[in-house]
Design an enzyme around this catalytic site. Structure first.
Site, PDB file in Angstrom:
ATOM      1  N   LEU A   1       0.839  -1.207   0.000  1.00 41.55           N
ATOM      2  CA  LEU A   1       0.000   0.000   0.000  1.00 41.55           C
ATOM      3  C   LEU A   1       0.878   1.264   0.000  1.00 41.55           C
ATOM      4  CD1 LEU A   1      -2.485  -1.247   2.739  1.00 41.55           C
ATOM      5  CD2 LEU A   1      -2.878  -1.224   0.272  1.00 41.55           C
TER       6      LEU A   1
ATOM      7  N   LYS B   1      13.271  11.160  -0.545  1.00 49.06           N
ATOM      8  CA  LYS B   1      13.715  11.975   0.594  1.00 49.06           C
ATOM      9  C   LYS B   1      14.694  11.200   1.477  1.00 49.06           C
ATOM     10  CE  LYS B   1      11.747  14.309  -1.429  1.00 49.06           C
ATOM     11  NZ  LYS B   1      10.796  14.261  -2.548  1.00 49.06           N
TER      12      LYS B   1
ATOM     13  N   THR C   1      -6.112   6.588  -8.898  1.00 54.21           N
ATOM     14  CA  THR C   1      -5.122   5.678  -9.474  1.00 54.21           C
ATOM     15  C   THR C   1      -3.792   6.341  -9.807  1.00 54.21           C
ATOM     16  OG1 THR C   1      -6.255   6.001 -11.575  1.00 54.21           O
ATOM     17  CG2 THR C   1      -6.781   3.998 -10.367  1.00 54.21           C
TER      18      THR C   1
ATOM     19  N   ALA D   1      14.344  19.384 -15.978  1.00 51.47           N
ATOM     20  CA  ALA D   1      14.819  20.107 -14.790  1.00 51.47           C
ATOM     21  C   ALA D   1      13.661  20.479 -13.876  1.00 51.47           C
ATOM     22  CB  ALA D   1      15.599  21.343 -15.211  1.00 51.47           C
ATOM     23  N   GLY D   2      12.758  19.523 -13.637  1.00 48.30           N
ATOM     24  CA  GLY D   2      11.689  19.719 -12.652  1.00 48.30           C
ATOM     25  C   GLY D   2      12.185  19.226 -11.293  1.00 48.30           C
TER      26      GLY D   2
ATOM     27  N   VAL E   1      15.811  17.290 -26.583  1.00 45.99           N
ATOM     28  CA  VAL E   1      16.342  15.927 -26.707  1.00 45.99           C
ATOM     29  C   VAL E   1      15.644  15.242 -27.879  1.00 45.99           C
ATOM     30  CG1 VAL E   1      16.495  13.666 -25.598  1.00 45.99           C
ATOM     31  CG2 VAL E   1      16.955  15.733 -24.273  1.00 45.99           C
TER      32      VAL E   1
ATOM     33  N   HIS F   1      14.176  33.899  18.038  1.00 44.33           N
ATOM     34  CA  HIS F   1      15.562  34.140  17.631  1.00 44.33           C
ATOM     35  C   HIS F   1      16.473  33.146  18.345  1.00 44.33           C
ATOM     36  CE1 HIS F   1      19.188  36.275  16.511  1.00 44.33           C
ATOM     37  NE2 HIS F   1      19.585  36.190  17.785  1.00 44.33           N
TER      38      HIS F   1
HETATM   39  P1  FAD Z   1      -0.463   7.377  -6.405  1.00 45.22           P
HETATM   40  O1  FAD Z   1       0.364   7.671  -5.231  1.00 45.22           O
HETATM   41  O2  FAD Z   1       0.207   7.232  -7.723  1.00 45.22           O
HETATM   42  O3  FAD Z   1      -1.282   6.058  -6.071  1.00 45.22           O
HETATM   43  C1  FAD Z   1      -2.112   5.450  -7.017  1.00 45.22           C
HETATM   44  C2  FAD Z   1      -2.256   3.990  -6.673  1.00 45.22           C
HETATM   45  O4  FAD Z   1      -3.254   3.426  -7.493  1.00 45.22           O
HETATM   46  C3  FAD Z   1      -0.993   3.189  -6.939  1.00 45.22           C
HETATM   47  O5  FAD Z   1      -0.628   2.477  -5.786  1.00 45.22           O
HETATM   48  C4  FAD Z   1      -1.382   2.248  -8.088  1.00 45.22           C
HETATM   49  O6  FAD Z   1      -0.751   0.985  -7.997  1.00 45.22           O
HETATM   50  C5  FAD Z   1      -2.873   2.119  -7.879  1.00 45.22           C
HETATM   51  N1  FAD Z   1      -3.607   1.751  -9.091  1.00 45.22           N
HETATM   52  C6  FAD Z   1      -3.526   2.325 -10.312  1.00 45.22           C
HETATM   53  N2  FAD Z   1      -4.401   1.753 -11.164  1.00 45.22           N
HETATM   54  C7  FAD Z   1      -5.051   0.787 -10.461  1.00 45.22           C
HETATM   55  C8  FAD Z   1      -6.073  -0.133 -10.781  1.00 45.22           C
HETATM   56  N3  FAD Z   1      -6.636  -0.173 -11.985  1.00 45.22           N
HETATM   57  N4  FAD Z   1      -6.489  -0.987  -9.824  1.00 45.22           N
HETATM   58  C9  FAD Z   1      -5.951  -0.956  -8.565  1.00 45.22           C
HETATM   59  N5  FAD Z   1      -4.983  -0.091  -8.213  1.00 45.22           N
HETATM   60  C10 FAD Z   1      -4.550   0.789  -9.147  1.00 45.22           C
HETATM   61  N6  FAD Z   1       4.856  14.658  -4.189  1.00 45.22           N
HETATM   62  C11 FAD Z   1       4.972  15.473  -3.120  1.00 45.22           C
HETATM   63  O7  FAD Z   1       3.985  16.056  -2.686  1.00 45.22           O
HETATM   64  N7  FAD Z   1       6.188  15.649  -2.494  1.00 45.22           N
HETATM   65  C12 FAD Z   1       7.307  15.030  -2.923  1.00 45.22           C
HETATM   66  O8  FAD Z   1       8.382  15.207  -2.339  1.00 45.22           O
HETATM   67  C13 FAD Z   1       7.209  14.166  -4.050  1.00 45.22           C
HETATM   68  N8  FAD Z   1       8.301  13.518  -4.494  1.00 45.22           N
HETATM   69  C14 FAD Z   1       8.179  12.654  -5.546  1.00 45.22           C
HETATM   70  C15 FAD Z   1       9.314  11.983  -5.978  1.00 45.22           C
HETATM   71  C16 FAD Z   1       9.225  11.090  -7.031  1.00 45.22           C
HETATM   72  C17 FAD Z   1      10.459  10.370  -7.480  1.00 45.22           C
HETATM   73  C18 FAD Z   1       7.955  10.853  -7.650  1.00 45.22           C
HETATM   74  C19 FAD Z   1       7.825   9.877  -8.778  1.00 45.22           C
HETATM   75  C20 FAD Z   1       6.823  11.513  -7.227  1.00 45.22           C
HETATM   76  C21 FAD Z   1       6.928  12.431  -6.174  1.00 45.22           C
HETATM   77  N9  FAD Z   1       5.814  13.141  -5.717  1.00 45.22           N
HETATM   78  C22 FAD Z   1       5.938  14.003  -4.662  1.00 45.22           C
HETATM   79  C23 FAD Z   1       4.481  12.998  -6.350  1.00 45.22           C
HETATM   80  C24 FAD Z   1       3.574  12.097  -5.514  1.00 45.22           C
HETATM   81  O9  FAD Z   1       4.167  10.835  -5.372  1.00 45.22           O
HETATM   82  C25 FAD Z   1       2.214  11.968  -6.182  1.00 45.22           C
HETATM   83  O10 FAD Z   1       1.687  13.248  -6.417  1.00 45.22           O
HETATM   84  C26 FAD Z   1       1.249  11.212  -5.291  1.00 45.22           C
HETATM   85  O11 FAD Z   1       1.713   9.922  -5.020  1.00 45.22           O
HETATM   86  C27 FAD Z   1      -0.129  11.119  -5.958  1.00 45.22           C
HETATM   87  O12 FAD Z   1      -0.993  10.427  -5.132  1.00 45.22           O
HETATM   88  P2  FAD Z   1      -2.239   9.609  -5.718  1.00 45.22           P
HETATM   89  O13 FAD Z   1      -2.902   9.005  -4.532  1.00 45.22           O
HETATM   90  O14 FAD Z   1      -3.011  10.472  -6.620  1.00 45.22           O
HETATM   91  O15 FAD Z   1      -1.602   8.466  -6.639  1.00 45.22           O
END
Ligand code: FAD
Length: 485
Positions: free
Chosen positions: A64, A77, A164, A202-203, A258, A464
């Protein structure tokens, strides 16, 4: 009574498991079915359970927590922290009068990162259990409003919430092979430190992972299509951040399109070649593609149900409801910044609106943080946005170099910038590059949420010596009365 019923159901299910699903699919009934256990989905599920609802969470991954906990926010992190400690110990300790022989055990560093992830994902499982939420493992496809078959069962619910998330965006010509040309997921797990890593994009994600490997010894080249880094960030702050990261050894090749990136065999070695329009090809050991993320909607059943999307992201109304009644969506899969806290806020607001009639997300006060060193953080409008919309503003900036705590920490790079409405003095935007900017921005978010003016922050007592004094001084600077600069 109910636990016994459950036992009978489980027994029946086990007995009938070998029978063809079509003959007798098992069905479970819920108030709310959440698809996806990321920070959007699992938080929404907990809030709905708190409101007394019977909730199921369907997740296709064995663990999860979604992208955020498994391959996003948390592992990145953890590695940023470890690599920062390594770099400090190797390059900066002597300045503090500390002498040490420093060696890198990368395997142990990666193991620690995995440990942090495991603890937190285990925590999500605990929270679901504690809130009596049913966790269903498997891939969900919505076949009709209220109906979600998963494996050999049909999960039924009055409402469905799609959470998702997203996955790494592809780029034409870039051949991701998961080993040499990789996405952020694999870049969290390199078994050796690459000699040369090229980061495309560069994000925040590219700069964070570029920083990790740069600190651990890689030459890092960041290639970016635009003429600046972090396009969503205030330009002045982004420029400062680029200058600071350049001093740390990161090479920036901006305004570079690119054309292709792929791994090629050179004798016994494998090399990556990155071709950019009008420039010499770049040869590297690894290439990280980090040009953004796209929504995860494959196999969800959107087309069959004619659920509307825009540029791949699910369209929702102010209640997070799609064009199909009873089906909702939140987080990375809908429009807006792809951030974990935005997904969680939307999850809470969505179920609160659904079950209590009231819930809200203030999209003007969603902070964005980049965890480079120094950190980069912002909330509200950038100076460019204010100019574009013709809003008159006053600006106050204050450098960390004039802050006692920053000097004591040995982290004096960067500044705080506050933008306030010229007429009302309401804080419109706060942008920070500097030590612990990600923590400092919380004050600005709270101030904006309460409709504060820059004068309100200026008249608030700040301890401070703290880094927060830079926020205080920047607020004073809006009115031209900063004390220490
Ligand atoms: P997700 O976290 O993507 O979760 C979606 C879930 O749905 C997944 O577990 C997937 O397996 C599941 N799923 C998909 N389709 C199905 C299906 N059909 N059936 C069952 N399950 C399914 N955000 C920040 O705020 N701070 C940060 O520092 C940050 N750092 C990041 C660093 C990296 C390297 C990356 C890749 C992302 C980072 N993010 C950060 C972004 C952040 O991870 C996402 O914005 C966040 O996880 C989105 O949450 P969510 O619940 O929408 O989706």
């Amino acid at each position: 009574m109910i636990p016994q019923l459950e036992n009978v159901k489980v027994l029946l299910r086990e007995l009938l498991r070998p029978l063809p699903v079509i003959l007798f699919p098992m069905s479970q009934q819920f108030d709310l079915i959440v698809i996806g256990a990321g920070p959007g989905g699992y938080v929404a599920a907990i809030r709905a359970a708190q409101l007394g609802k019977n909730v199921a969470v369907i997740e296709r991954e064995p663990v999860l927590g979604g992208t955020c906990l498994n391959v996003g926010c948390i592992p990145s992190k953890a590695l940023l922290e470890s690599s920062e400690k390594y770099s400090e110990a190797k390059n900066e300790f002597e300045e503090y009068g500390i002498f040490a022989d420093v060696t890198l055990d990368l395997a142990k560093m990666l193991k620690r990162k995995d440990g942090v992830v495991n603890e937190l994902t285990g925590g999500v499982a605990y929270l679901l259990k504690k809130n009596k939420i049913t966790h269903i493992a498997g891939e969900a496809t919505i076949t009709a409003p209220g109906k979600v078959p998963v494996g050999d069962q049909v999960v039924e619910g009055a409402a469905i919430l799609i959470a998702t998330g997203s996955k790494s965006a592809p780029l034409p010509g870039v051949e991701v092979d998961g080993e040499n040309v990789v996405t952020s997921t694999e870049a969290l797990n390199f078994e050796t430190v690459p000699e040369h890593l090229v980061v495309i994009g560069a994000g925040y994600i590219g700069l964070e992972l570029g920083s990790v490997w740069n600190r651990l010894g890689s030459k890092v080249t960041v290639v970016e299509y635009l003429d600046r880094i972090i396009p969503t960030m205030d330009a002045e702050i982004a420029k400062d951040a680029q200058r600071i990261l350049k001093k740390q050894g990161i090479i920036f090749q901006l305004s570079s399109k690119v054309l292709s990136a792929k791994a090629v065999k050179k004798g016994k070695k494998i090399q990556c070649v990155v071709e950019c329009e009008g420039k010499e090809p770049i040869i590297a050991d690894k290439v990280l593609l980090a040009v953004g993320r796209i929504p995860n909607t494959d196999n969800l059943g959107l087309e069959a149900l004619q659920i509307a999307t825009e540029r791949g992201r699910i369209t929702v109304d102010e209640n997070y409801q799609t064009n199909v009644p009873g089906i909702y969506a939140i987080g990375d899969v809908i429009a807006g910044p792809m951030l974990a806290h935005k997904a969680s806020e939307e999850g809470v607001a969505c179920v609160e609106k659904l079950y209590t009639g009231y819930g809200h997300v203030n999209y003007n006060t969603i902070p964005g943080v980049g965890y480079t060193n120094p950190e980069i953080a912002s909330v509200g409008k950038t100076e460019e946005q204010l100019k574009e919309t013709g809003i008159e503003y006053r600006k106050g900036t204050f450098p960390f170099a004039a802050i006692g705590r920053a000097k004591a920490l040995g982290q004096t790079e960067g500044k705080v910038k506050i933008l306030a409405d010229a007429k009302t003095d309401a804080v419109l935007g706060v942008h920070i590059v500097g030590p612990r900017a990600g923590e400092l921005i919380a004050e600005a978010v709270a101030a904006m949420e309460f409709g504060a003016s820059s004068e309100d922050i200026a008249r608030t007592c700040h301890a401070h010596p703290t880094l927060a004094e830079a926020v205080h001084e920047a607020a004073l600077a809006v009115d031209g009365r900063a004390i220490h600069f």
